[in-house]
Design a protein around this motif. Structure first.
Motif, PDB file in Angstrom:
ATOM      1  N   ALA A  80       0.809  -1.211   0.000  1.00  0.00           N
ATOM      2  CA  ALA A  80       0.000   0.000   0.000  1.00  0.00           C
ATOM      3  C   ALA A  80       0.842   1.261   0.000  1.00  0.00           C
ATOM      4  CB  ALA A  80      -0.901  -0.002   1.232  1.00  0.00           C
ATOM      5  N   LYS A  81       0.207   2.332  -0.419  1.00  0.00           N
ATOM      6  CA  LYS A  81       0.781   3.674  -0.366  1.00  0.00           C
ATOM      7  C   LYS A  81      -0.150   4.500   0.511  1.00  0.00           C
ATOM      8  CE  LYS A  81       3.634   6.651  -2.618  1.00  0.00           C
ATOM      9  NZ  LYS A  81       5.058   6.507  -2.491  1.00  0.00           N
ATOM     10  N   GLY A  82       0.395   5.269   1.432  1.00  0.00           N
ATOM     11  CA  GLY A  82      -0.415   6.068   2.348  1.00  0.00           C
ATOM     12  C   GLY A  82      -1.210   7.141   1.621  1.00  0.00           C
ATOM     13  N   LYS A  83      -2.442   7.378   2.073  1.00  0.00           N
ATOM     14  CA  LYS A  83      -3.289   8.418   1.487  1.00  0.00           C
ATOM     15  C   LYS A  83      -3.118   9.713   2.266  1.00  0.00           C
ATOM     16  CE  LYS A  83      -7.215   5.680  -0.127  1.00  0.00           C
ATOM     17  NZ  LYS A  83      -8.661   5.485   0.079  1.00  0.00           N
ATOM     18  N   LYS A  84      -3.186  10.804   1.572  1.00  0.00           N
ATOM     19  CA  LYS A  84      -3.213  12.122   2.199  1.00  0.00           C
ATOM     20  C   LYS A  84      -4.675  12.495   2.480  1.00  0.00           C
ATOM     21  CE  LYS A  84       1.206  13.095   1.421  1.00  0.00           C
ATOM     22  NZ  LYS A  84       1.992  12.069   2.013  1.00  0.00           N
ATOM     23  N   ALA A  85      -4.908  13.570   3.202  1.00  0.00           N
ATOM     24  CA  ALA A  85      -6.267  13.987   3.563  1.00  0.00           C
ATOM     25  C   ALA A  85      -7.165  14.227   2.351  1.00  0.00           C
ATOM     26  CB  ALA A  85      -6.219  15.223   4.449  1.00  0.00           C
ATOM     27  N   PRO A  86      -6.695  14.889   1.268  1.00  0.00           N
ATOM     28  CA  PRO A  86      -7.578  15.070   0.106  1.00  0.00           C
ATOM     29  C   PRO A  86      -7.987  13.744  -0.539  1.00  0.00           C
ATOM     30  CG  PRO A  86      -5.727  16.575  -0.033  1.00  0.00           C
ATOM     31  CD  PRO A  86      -5.454  15.658   1.111  1.00  0.00           C
ATOM     32  N   ASP A  87      -7.080  12.766  -0.543  1.00  0.00           N
ATOM     33  CA  ASP A  87      -7.413  11.455  -1.105  1.00  0.00           C
ATOM     34  C   ASP A  87      -8.499  10.778  -0.280  1.00  0.00           C
ATOM     35  OD1 ASP A  87      -5.430  11.841  -3.005  1.00  0.00           O
ATOM     36  OD2 ASP A  87      -3.898  10.838  -1.791  1.00  0.00           O
ATOM     37  N   LYS A  88      -8.415  10.921   1.045  1.00  0.00           N
ATOM     38  CA  LYS A  88      -9.425  10.325   1.919  1.00  0.00           C
ATOM     39  C   LYS A  88     -10.790  10.968   1.686  1.00  0.00           C
ATOM     40  CE  LYS A  88      -6.167   9.157   5.552  1.00  0.00           C
ATOM     41  NZ  LYS A  88      -5.787   9.369   6.953  1.00  0.00           N
ATOM     42  N   ARG A  89     -10.792  12.307   1.497  1.00  0.00           N
ATOM     43  CA  ARG A  89     -12.062  12.993   1.226  1.00  0.00           C
ATOM     44  C   ARG A  89     -12.645  12.547  -0.101  1.00  0.00           C
ATOM     45  NH1 ARG A  89      -9.398  17.420   3.797  1.00  0.00           N
ATOM     46  NH2 ARG A  89      -8.635  18.226   1.814  1.00  0.00           N
ATOM     47  N   GLU A  90     -11.793  12.364  -1.090  1.00  0.00           N
ATOM     48  CA  GLU A  90     -12.256  11.921  -2.408  1.00  0.00           C
ATOM     49  C   GLU A  90     -12.863  10.518  -2.326  1.00  0.00           C
ATOM     50  OE1 GLU A  90     -10.197  10.701  -6.615  1.00  0.00           O
ATOM     51  OE2 GLU A  90      -9.315  12.353  -5.478  1.00  0.00           O
ATOM     52  N   THR A  91     -12.220   9.628  -1.573  1.00  0.00           N
ATOM     53  CA  THR A  91     -12.748   8.280  -1.390  1.00  0.00           C
ATOM     54  C   THR A  91     -14.105   8.315  -0.702  1.00  0.00           C
ATOM     55  OG1 THR A  91     -10.501   7.433  -1.228  1.00  0.00           O
ATOM     56  CG2 THR A  91     -12.243   6.007  -0.421  1.00  0.00           C
ATOM     57  N   ALA A  92     -14.231   9.144   0.331  1.00  0.00           N
ATOM     58  CA  ALA A  92     -15.514   9.268   1.040  1.00  0.00           C
ATOM     59  C   ALA A  92     -16.593   9.826   0.120  1.00  0.00           C
ATOM     60  CB  ALA A  92     -15.352  10.155   2.266  1.00  0.00           C
ATOM     61  N   ALA A  93     -16.246  10.797  -0.715  1.00  0.00           N
ATOM     62  CA  ALA A  93     -17.224  11.372  -1.645  1.00  0.00           C
ATOM     63  C   ALA A  93     -17.683  10.336  -2.663  1.00  0.00           C
ATOM     64  CB  ALA A  93     -16.612  12.573  -2.359  1.00  0.00           C
ATOM     65  N   LYS A  94     -16.757   9.528  -3.169  1.00  0.00           N
ATOM     66  CA  LYS A  94     -17.131   8.462  -4.111  1.00  0.00           C
ATOM     67  C   LYS A  94     -18.068   7.454  -3.456  1.00  0.00           C
ATOM     68  CE  LYS A  94     -13.116   8.430  -7.144  1.00  0.00           C
ATOM     69  NZ  LYS A  94     -11.927   7.666  -7.563  1.00  0.00           N
ATOM     70  N   ARG A  95     -17.758   7.076  -2.209  1.00  0.00           N
ATOM     71  CA  ARG A  95     -18.578   6.112  -1.497  1.00  0.00           C
ATOM     72  C   ARG A  95     -19.982   6.667  -1.281  1.00  0.00           C
ATOM     73  NH1 ARG A  95     -17.084   6.314   3.653  1.00  0.00           N
ATOM     74  NH2 ARG A  95     -14.926   6.042   3.048  1.00  0.00           N
ATOM     75  N   ASP A  96     -20.072   7.945  -0.888  1.00  0.00           N
ATOM     76  CA  ASP A  96     -21.386   8.572  -0.682  1.00  0.00           C
ATOM     77  C   ASP A  96     -22.176   8.647  -1.980  1.00  0.00           C
ATOM     78  OD1 ASP A  96     -20.805   8.873   1.968  1.00  0.00           O
ATOM     79  OD2 ASP A  96     -20.211  10.994   1.796  1.00  0.00           O
ATOM     80  N   TRP A  97     -21.515   8.961  -3.089  1.00  0.00           N
ATOM     81  CA  TRP A  97     -22.191   9.032  -4.376  1.00  0.00           C
ATOM     82  C   TRP A  97     -22.712   7.659  -4.786  1.00  0.00           C
ATOM     83  CZ3 TRP A  97     -25.160  10.994  -7.622  1.00  0.00           C
ATOM     84  CH2 TRP A  97     -25.238  10.547  -8.934  1.00  0.00           C
ATOM     85  N   GLN A  98     -21.929   6.619  -4.544  1.00  0.00           N
ATOM     86  CA  GLN A  98     -22.382   5.270  -4.886  1.00  0.00           C
ATOM     87  C   GLN A  98     -23.624   4.891  -4.075  1.00  0.00           C
ATOM     88  OE1 GLN A  98     -21.421   3.270  -7.322  1.00  0.00           O
ATOM     89  NE2 GLN A  98     -19.874   4.754  -7.976  1.00  0.00           N
ATOM     90  N   ARG A  99     -23.640   5.239  -2.793  1.00  0.00           N
ATOM     91  CA  ARG A  99     -24.811   4.977  -1.959  1.00  0.00           C
ATOM     92  C   ARG A  99     -26.036   5.736  -2.464  1.00  0.00           C
ATOM     93  NH1 ARG A  99     -22.090   6.065   3.467  1.00  0.00           N
ATOM     94  NH2 ARG A  99     -20.904   4.181   3.803  1.00  0.00           N
ATOM     95  N   GLN A 100     -25.841   7.008  -2.778  1.00  0.00           N
ATOM     96  CA  GLN A 100     -26.945   7.832  -3.267  1.00  0.00           C
ATOM     97  C   GLN A 100     -27.460   7.306  -4.603  1.00  0.00           C
ATOM     98  OE1 GLN A 100     -25.851  11.904  -3.759  1.00  0.00           O
ATOM     99  NE2 GLN A 100     -27.975  12.632  -3.814  1.00  0.00           N
ATOM    100  N   LYS A 101     -26.561   6.890  -5.461  1.00  0.00           N
ATOM    101  CA  LYS A 101     -26.951   6.355  -6.762  1.00  0.00           C
ATOM    102  C   LYS A 101     -27.763   5.073  -6.598  1.00  0.00           C
ATOM    103  CE  LYS A 101     -23.736   4.733  -9.485  1.00  0.00           C
ATOM    104  NZ  LYS A 101     -22.593   4.627 -10.404  1.00  0.00           N
TER     105      LYS A 101
END
Length: 157
Positions: free
Chosen positions: A128-149
């Protein structure tokens, strides 16, 4: 995650759910783990934690560091609960892991500790490669969009 439990011997002992949030997993590898008898008994009761642990390559060997396996009360000869445990991989995989960690700056993160279909304890580690804070926010946004979809598709068709 590991394989689905269609076999009665297959059992997930411990899972590091936080790893997929904190790291971008490039690849994973199943490896054996060298255990003492009391550690196996304790794992069968499900008393372990790999959330704060990591794997490292030292002196040509792969080690699991800081994994917690609770002491087994009924054991005649006990074990240390957070000792370094040797992970079992072949030489080619070990050389690959060493090059990934030393040259490319990757990290070896334990993902799942489980008993396989033969009842043998295995550990799945992720490169693995460590994620920075913006990457974590992007992952959370993708997950939320998938749930909403999924909700929209369920409601409208």
């Amino acid at each position: 995650m590991a394989k689905p439990s269609d076999n009665p011997n297959y059992k997930v002992i411990a899972e590091n759910r936080r790893a997929r949030y904190d790291y971008a997993i490039a690849d994973d590898l199943e490896c054996g783990i060298q255990l003492q008898g009391s550690e196996v008994k304790s794992l069968r009761t499900g008393q372990s934690n790999i959330a704060e642990s990591y794997a490292t390559v030292d002196d040509g060997e792969l080690w699991l560091v800081n994994a917690y396996i609770a002491p087994y009360d009924q054991a005649m000869f006990g074990h240390e609960d957070r000792r370094r445990r040797k992970l079992l991989v072949n030489r080619k995989e070990l050389a690959n892991l060493w090059s990934e960690t030393q040259r490319k700056g990757m990290t070896l993160v334990p993902l799942v500790l489980y008993f396989n279909h033969r009842g043998i304890a295995k550990l799945k580690i992720g490169i693995a490669k460590g994620k920075k804070a913006p990457d974590k926010r992007e992952t959370a946004a993708k997950r939320d969009w998938q749930r909403q979809k999924q909700r929209l598709l369920k409601e409208h068709g």
